[in-house]
Design a protein around this motif. Structure first.
Motif, mmCIF file in Angstrom:
data_model
loop_
_atom_site.group_PDB
_atom_site.id
_atom_site.type_symbol
_atom_site.label_atom_id
_atom_site.label_comp_id
_atom_site.label_asym_id
_atom_site.label_seq_id
_atom_site.Cartn_x
_atom_site.Cartn_y
_atom_site.Cartn_z
ATOM 1 N N ASN A 273 0.834 -1.199 0.000
ATOM 2 C CA ASN A 273 0.000 0.000 0.000
ATOM 3 C C ASN A 273 0.871 1.253 0.000
ATOM 4 O O ASN A 273 2.081 1.191 0.236
ATOM 5 C CB ASN A 273 -0.898 0.023 1.236
ATOM 6 C CG ASN A 273 -1.892 -1.108 1.253
ATOM 7 O OD1 ASN A 273 -2.427 -1.487 0.225
ATOM 8 N ND2 ASN A 273 -2.147 -1.660 2.435
ATOM 9 N N ASN A 274 0.243 2.397 -0.235
ATOM 10 C CA ASN A 274 0.915 3.697 -0.074
ATOM 11 C C ASN A 274 2.205 3.795 -0.866
ATOM 12 O O ASN A 274 3.236 4.249 -0.363
ATOM 13 C CB ASN A 274 1.196 3.976 1.410
ATOM 14 C CG ASN A 274 -0.057 3.993 2.243
ATOM 15 O OD1 ASN A 274 -1.073 4.533 1.827
ATOM 16 N ND2 ASN A 274 -0.010 3.379 3.415
ATOM 17 N N VAL A 275 2.145 3.364 -2.118
ATOM 18 C CA VAL A 275 3.314 3.461 -2.991
ATOM 19 C C VAL A 275 3.271 4.814 -3.700
ATOM 20 O O VAL A 275 2.324 5.123 -4.417
ATOM 21 C CB VAL A 275 3.335 2.317 -4.019
ATOM 22 C CG1 VAL A 275 4.601 2.402 -4.878
ATOM 23 C CG2 VAL A 275 3.259 0.961 -3.319
ATOM 24 N N LEU A 276 4.285 5.616 -3.481
ATOM 25 C CA LEU A 276 4.340 6.956 -4.054
ATOM 26 C C LEU A 276 4.535 6.894 -5.567
ATOM 27 O O LEU A 276 5.391 6.149 -6.053
ATOM 28 C CB LEU A 276 5.488 7.742 -3.414
ATOM 29 C CG LEU A 276 5.799 9.116 -3.996
ATOM 30 C CD1 LEU A 276 4.649 10.081 -3.754
ATOM 31 C CD2 LEU A 276 7.098 9.660 -3.404
ATOM 32 N N ALA A 277 3.759 7.676 -6.300
ATOM 33 C CA ALA A 277 3.913 7.789 -7.749
ATOM 34 C C ALA A 277 4.786 8.995 -8.078
ATOM 35 O O ALA A 277 4.482 10.113 -7.661
ATOM 36 C CB ALA A 277 2.558 7.928 -8.431
ATOM 37 N N ARG A 278 5.848 8.748 -8.804
ATOM 38 C CA ARG A 278 6.694 9.827 -9.300
ATOM 39 C C ARG A 278 6.576 9.839 -10.816
ATOM 40 O O ARG A 278 6.835 8.825 -11.468
ATOM 41 C CB ARG A 278 8.149 9.611 -8.883
ATOM 42 C CG ARG A 278 8.362 9.742 -7.386
ATOM 43 C CD ARG A 278 9.813 9.532 -7.050
ATOM 44 N NE ARG A 278 10.075 9.751 -5.634
ATOM 45 C CZ ARG A 278 11.237 9.470 -5.045
ATOM 46 N NH1 ARG A 278 12.225 8.942 -5.749
ATOM 47 N NH2 ARG A 278 11.401 9.698 -3.769
ATOM 48 N N VAL A 279 6.187 10.959 -11.369
ATOM 49 C CA VAL A 279 5.888 11.051 -12.792
ATOM 50 C C VAL A 279 6.800 12.087 -13.450
ATOM 51 O O VAL A 279 6.924 13.212 -12.965
ATOM 52 C CB VAL A 279 4.412 11.441 -13.030
ATOM 53 C CG1 VAL A 279 4.115 11.532 -14.525
ATOM 54 C CG2 VAL A 279 3.480 10.443 -12.348
ATOM 55 N N ASP A 280 7.442 11.678 -14.549
ATOM 56 C CA ASP A 280 8.311 12.593 -15.283
ATOM 57 C C ASP A 280 8.497 12.056 -16.699
ATOM 58 O O ASP A 280 8.477 10.841 -16.920
ATOM 59 C CB ASP A 280 9.675 12.717 -14.604
ATOM 60 C CG ASP A 280 10.522 13.833 -15.181
ATOM 61 O OD1 ASP A 280 10.429 14.962 -14.682
ATOM 62 O OD2 ASP A 280 11.274 13.567 -16.146
ATOM 63 N N ASP A 281 8.670 12.964 -17.658
ATOM 64 C CA ASP A 281 8.880 12.555 -19.046
ATOM 65 C C ASP A 281 10.075 11.622 -19.206
ATOM 66 O O ASP A 281 10.076 10.744 -20.070
ATOM 67 C CB ASP A 281 9.108 13.788 -19.929
ATOM 68 C CG ASP A 281 7.851 14.619 -20.115
ATOM 69 O OD1 ASP A 281 6.743 14.087 -19.870
ATOM 70 O OD2 ASP A 281 7.972 15.793 -20.511
ATOM 71 N N GLN A 282 11.096 11.813 -18.384
ATOM 72 C CA GLN A 282 12.341 11.076 -18.549
ATOM 73 C C GLN A 282 12.375 9.742 -17.803
ATOM 74 O O GLN A 282 13.297 8.949 -18.003
ATOM 75 C CB GLN A 282 13.522 11.945 -18.086
ATOM 76 C CG GLN A 282 13.660 13.256 -18.838
ATOM 77 C CD GLN A 282 13.844 13.037 -20.327
ATOM 78 O OE1 GLN A 282 14.636 12.204 -20.757
ATOM 79 N NE2 GLN A 282 13.098 13.790 -21.131
ATOM 80 N N TYR A 283 11.404 9.494 -16.945
ATOM 81 C CA TYR A 283 11.463 8.290 -16.118
ATOM 82 C C TYR A 283 11.224 7.024 -16.933
ATOM 83 O O TYR A 283 10.482 7.012 -17.916
ATOM 84 C CB TYR A 283 10.424 8.347 -14.995
ATOM 85 C CG TYR A 283 10.816 9.240 -13.838
ATOM 86 C CD1 TYR A 283 12.132 9.602 -13.617
ATOM 87 C CD2 TYR A 283 9.843 9.721 -12.965
ATOM 88 C CE1 TYR A 283 12.477 10.421 -12.559
ATOM 89 C CE2 TYR A 283 10.189 10.543 -11.893
ATOM 90 C CZ TYR A 283 11.500 10.877 -11.706
ATOM 91 O OH TYR A 283 11.837 11.682 -10.647
ATOM 92 N N ARG A 284 11.832 5.952 -16.475
ATOM 93 C CA ARG A 284 11.580 4.610 -16.985
ATOM 94 C C ARG A 284 10.778 3.859 -15.931
ATOM 95 O O ARG A 284 11.105 3.904 -14.743
ATOM 96 C CB ARG A 284 12.913 3.900 -17.250
ATOM 97 C CG ARG A 284 12.783 2.486 -17.784
ATOM 98 C CD ARG A 284 14.128 1.912 -18.160
ATOM 99 N NE ARG A 284 15.035 1.875 -17.016
ATOM 100 C CZ ARG A 284 16.124 2.636 -16.897
ATOM 101 N NH1 ARG A 284 16.448 3.488 -17.863
ATOM 102 N NH2 ARG A 284 16.905 2.561 -15.826
#
Length: 234
Positions: A184-195
């Motif tokens: 649970n509670n998994v942080l989402a990190r969003v960016d154009d460069q992320y894989r």
């Protein structure tokens, strides 16, 4: 159909019925078969240039070892952590250089060192634990900066948009297998460069019986539901 197959069918049918009864009339995110590669995050340090100068020498530049995410890599350099009870040697330094030094360890590491770092998102260091850092040419004391990093997923912008996920959201993932579990509670990190990759620490990986290169499944969330009903995509 043998008893084992019949039991599996009954269980899946009951789960589906409970799920749809719970979420009817709720908005549901797009359903995708999304397998997420797992990256097990070992203890490591992000250092400021000021602290690199103390530990490795004035003007020292970190040397590339291997890529972690686009623009982020593990350096060849390591340091030693000196705690009240014990030390941890060969702690990998990651790049690029940070404005403020940060050390990320597991709960098991914390017990070993004799410190009590808080569980935090990366960069949230106020009131965190201190530690002594030892490098090849010098040492220094961090008054704060040691955390247990919150598990997180790096999403590329395209996948995140399809899923209706924004940077900073919290999601759930399922890990299958003999020691399978739900995080649970998994942080989402969003960016154009992320894989796309799920990052968990060594304690979490050991609990789930997984290693780097294994896969997790994203859970489908029901937006606007107090129940937070989740089921695996696919």
């Amino acid at each position: 159909m043998d008893n084992k197959e019949l039991t599996k069918l009954v269980v899946e049918t009951v789960i589906d019925r409970l799920y749809f009864e719970t979420i009817k009339d709720k908005h549901i995110t797009n359903r995708l078969n999304l397998k997420i590669p797992i990256g097990v995050s070992l203890r490591h340090a992000h250092l400021s240039q000021k602290d690199i100068d103390v530990l490795f020498g004035k003007g020292y530049e970190l040397q590339f070892r291997n890529e972690l995410q686009p623009g982020q890599y593990a350096a060849k350099e390591t340091i030693t952590l000196l705690g009240p009870k014990n030390i941890l040697a060969n702690v990998r330094v990651l790049a690029p250089v940070r404005k403020v030094s940060q050390v990320e360890i597991s709960q098991t590491d914390a017990f070993h060192l004799g410190i009590t770092p808080p569980l935090r998102d990366s960069g949230q260091l106020t009131g965190s634990a201190g530690i002594v850092l030892v490098g090849p040419v010098g040492c220094l004391k961090l008054e704060e900066g040691v955390i247990k990093a919150a598990r997180h997923i790096h999403f590329d912008t395209i996948n995140a948009k399809k899923l209706g996920i924004k940077d900073g959201d919290r999601v759930r993932v399922i890990i299958n297998g003999d020691r399978g579990l739900i995080f649970n509670n998994v942080l989402a990190r969003v960016d154009d460069q992320y894989r796309l990759e799920l990052h968990i620490d060594t304690d979490e990986a050991n609990a789930a019986g997984v290693k780097t290169g294994d896969f997790a499944l994203l859970y489908n969330s029901v937006k606007g539901s107090d129940f937070h009903g989740y089921r695996p995509f696919g």
